[in-house]
Write an enzyme that holds these catalytic residues in place. Structure first.
Site, PDB file in Angstrom:
ATOM      1  N   LYS A 172       1.005  -1.059   0.103  1.00 39.75           N
ATOM      2  CA  LYS A 172       0.022  -0.023   0.112  1.00 39.75           C
ATOM      3  C   LYS A 172       0.774   1.216   0.094  1.00 39.75           C
ATOM      4  O   LYS A 172       1.940   1.366   0.648  1.00 39.75           O
ATOM      5  CB  LYS A 172      -0.954  -0.086   1.324  1.00 39.75           C
ATOM      6  CG  LYS A 172      -1.955   1.168   1.258  1.00 39.75           C
ATOM      7  CD  LYS A 172      -2.745   1.137   2.576  1.00 39.75           C
ATOM      8  CE  LYS A 172      -3.804   2.070   2.685  1.00 39.75           C
ATOM      9  NZ  LYS A 172      -4.695   1.986   3.789  1.00 39.75           N
ATOM     10  N   SER A 214     -10.084  -0.162   7.390  1.00 42.27           N
ATOM     11  CA  SER A 214      -9.594  -0.031   6.064  1.00 42.27           C
ATOM     12  C   SER A 214      -8.677  -1.283   5.381  1.00 42.27           C
ATOM     13  O   SER A 214      -8.272  -1.107   4.174  1.00 42.27           O
ATOM     14  CB  SER A 214      -8.679   1.125   6.066  1.00 42.27           C
ATOM     15  OG  SER A 214      -9.291   2.405   6.047  1.00 42.27           O
ATOM     16  N   SER A 267      -9.632   2.261   3.280  1.00 41.49           N
ATOM     17  CA  SER A 267      -8.741   2.807   2.379  1.00 41.49           C
ATOM     18  C   SER A 267      -7.565   2.200   1.490  1.00 41.49           C
ATOM     19  O   SER A 267      -7.047   2.469   0.471  1.00 41.49           O
ATOM     20  CB  SER A 267      -8.010   4.089   2.928  1.00 41.49           C
ATOM     21  OG  SER A 267      -7.113   3.535   3.849  1.00 41.49           O
TER      22      SER A 267
END
Lengths: 483, 103
Positions: free
Chosen positions: A76, A175, A151
């Protein structure tokens, strides 16, 4: 090759069925050919990936390297990767080349894993739909006009479409778990402090935790063992040994007690979701698990508590973005105040600015006690209720999200609707508990997840339950069409 | 509406908070921001519903783990050249900014 799990790829590499270079090139080709449909990657590290794959192949020839050597992974874009752009999904860091590796990235490298690239995400991890990214929204591979969740939406979409066999994520209010549920993956957020936050760009420091989006509990267990552990560079890192999470996967579930919070199973739960949860419960009962109704009376307040605490901490953490030392700087600032104000106003997106405003408000003179301190007291109430529940049950089961994925653009203008999609996931962050989402079926062709939460440092148990569930169900093996 | 726990926000407060946060908003976005912030405020005001008598705030979820200290010893090396390589404007090891104090 992309249909294989991490554990299958590990065996394939060990047997010489293919090389790391072939495997890596295969994923890189898939990203090149198909990621325009999903926008799951911000940066693809083609050259570095192939170099790392070559090094892994060489190691294997000399009988060196562990079970994860040569296995590709996507990180990420919230984790600092030395010499590689690390944007956190924001214009503020669009020009930021990280000068060091996050500890988690370092661990993956030491294990010989091959970095494919940096995945798209909601800006500064603030969002539940991956629509706030400076680099455009990510799409759900199961239906591309729907959101993948956020997210960690880029990581979820990338693994779901098998652009990478596994990916990292972060979870502050859900998330990892929410996008895992919406994209048919197993997502784990470990106990607070289990994985080092050094080099993980901070959103809310008492809530943030790194974790994994995986094809299965077994895959998550394999990689968790590598990335978890004490780090003296993170003062909130916990100095406890890391167990072999794979060793306990096979333990039978007979006699385990799982709690069902009545607040999660009331008549506001979507009836189709309730049906899916019933089916999960039936399967687990068949494996010898006992269920018991429990109560978490303050859980309806978790969203309100989170939206005091998280913005407060974010307003403090994001004060470092001032246009002075790194990141975006506005053109021709007339004085220092103008430099700060315009750099921040131009560099941050609308959602981030909104959360900074809420955070600044609740921490401001006259409101600090009424909001921030009060929220922290309710946070203790929430944690106490979990601790009391765990006196009578081994872990807790509930839906991960109220509904399957929703349409792109349908909730972004309504922040309240958006925040309510985190209803079930937020409490685990407030209490610092480990939590996992596993695929639990499909509603109208869209994946949904079931969430397990356990006492602090019970990751092994959660992975065990999910693995045993995955031995008798096939939801986690389904793939989206067109990829 | 309790004055101690307001559930809406006015333009003056938005401007004050923006100044504290070093943010500015376009005139055209101001009302939208006021509306969205007011909605969030109404949501977070729910925290006041809970009875928290005799409860201490929980700032860190693992309170039993004591904040670690380390020995007061220099362990890091000077890497300013590396870190300043990505700075917008530096000279002689210093970060350059516009006028702070007028002559």
């Amino acid at each position: 090759m992309h249909h294989f799990s991490v554990s299958e790829l590990s065996r394939g590499l060990a047997k010489g069925e293919y090389s790391s270079v072939e495997l890596t090139q295969h994923y890189l080709n898939r990203i090149k050919q198909l990621d325009s449909k999903l926008n799951s990657f911000i940066t693809v590290c083609e050259e570095q990936a192939l170099e790392a794959a070559q090094a892994a192949d060489l190691n294997r020839q000399h009988q060196k390297g562990g079970p994860l050597s040569g296995i590709p992974i996507a990180q990420k874009d919230i984790f600092c990767t030395q010499g590689i752009k690390t944007s956190c999904g924001s214009k503020m860091l669009d020009n930021f080349i990280a000068p060091y590796d996050a500890t988690l990235v370092h661990h993956c490298q030491q294990a010989g894993m091959v970095l494919l690239g940096k995945t798209n995400m909601d800006e500064f991890a603030m969002g539940s739909s991956n629509e706030t990214s400076f680099y455009g929204p990510v799409r759900n591979p199961y239906q591309v006009d729907l959101i993948p969740g956020g997210s960690s939406g880029g990581s979820a979409a990338a693994v779901a479409a098998r652009f990478s066999p596994i990916a990292t994520g972060t979870d502050t209010g859900g998330s990892i778990r929410q996008p895992a549920a919406l994209c048919n993956l197993t997502g784990i957020k470990p106990t607070y402090g289990r994985i080092s936050r050094y080099g993980m760009i901070a959103f809310a420091s008492s809530l943030d935790q790194a974790g994994l989006l995986a094809q299965s509990a077994e895959d998550a267990a394999l990689v968790l063992g590598v990335v978890a552990g004490f780090d003296d560079k993170d003062s909130t890192s916990v100095d406890l040994p890391v167990p072999d999470y794979t060793a306990s996967l096979h333990q039978p579930l007979k006699g385990l007690k799982i709690g069902l919070p009545k607040e999660y199973f009331d008549d506001t739960l979507n009836p189709e979701m309730a049906q899916k949860m019933e089916a999960v419960i039936t399967v687990l009962k068949g494996q010898g698990v006992h269920f018991k109704e429990i109560s978490l009376p303050s859980s309806p307040l978790s969203v309100a508590v989170y939206y005091v605490v998280a913005p407060a901490e974010c307003s403090s953490n994001l004060s470092r973005y001032d246009g002075v030392r790194f990141g975006y700087r506005c053109d021709n600032p007339v004085d220092l105040n103008d430099l700060y104000t315009r750099s921040r106003s131009e560099g941050f997106g609308a959602e981030v600015k909104r959360r900074i405003m809420i955070g600044t408000y609740v921490l401001s003179a006259g409101f600090y006690d009424a909001y921030y301190v009060k929220a922290q007291k309710v946070r203790r109430l929430i944690q106490n209720e979990f601790m009391a529940a765990f006196e009578g049950v081994d872990c807790i089961l509930g839906p991960t999200t109220p509904n399957p994925a929703f349409g792109l653009g349908t909730k972004i203008s309504n922040p309240i609707d958006m925040v309510l999609s985190d209803l079930y996931t937020i409490s685990a962050n407030l209490a610092g508990l480990p939590a996992l989402s596993m695929p639990a079926g499909f509603i109208d062709g869209l994946p949904v997840g079931a969430q397990l939460m356990g006492p602090h440092f019970s990751e092994a148990r959660l992975l065990n339950i999910a693995h045993q569930y995955q031995q008798v169900t096939n939801w986690h093996k389904r793939l989206p069409e067109g990829f | 509406m309790s004055i101690e726990h307001p559930t809406s926000i006015n333009q003056q407060t938005v401007e004050k908070i923006a100044r504290l946060a070093k943010l500015q908003f376009k005139e055209s976005d101001l009302q939208n921001n006021i509306n969205k912030l007011s909605e969030m405020l109404a949501l977070i005001a729910e925290v006041h519903q809970a009875n928290t008598d005799n409860l201490e705030p929980l700032a860190h979820p693992l309170e039993s783990m004591i904040q670690r200290l380390r020995t007061d010893q220099v362990t890091e090396t000077d890497e300013h050249i590396l870190f300043q390589a990505i700075a917008p404007s530096v000279a002689a090891g210093l970060y350059l900014v516009p006028t702070v104090i007028e002559a």
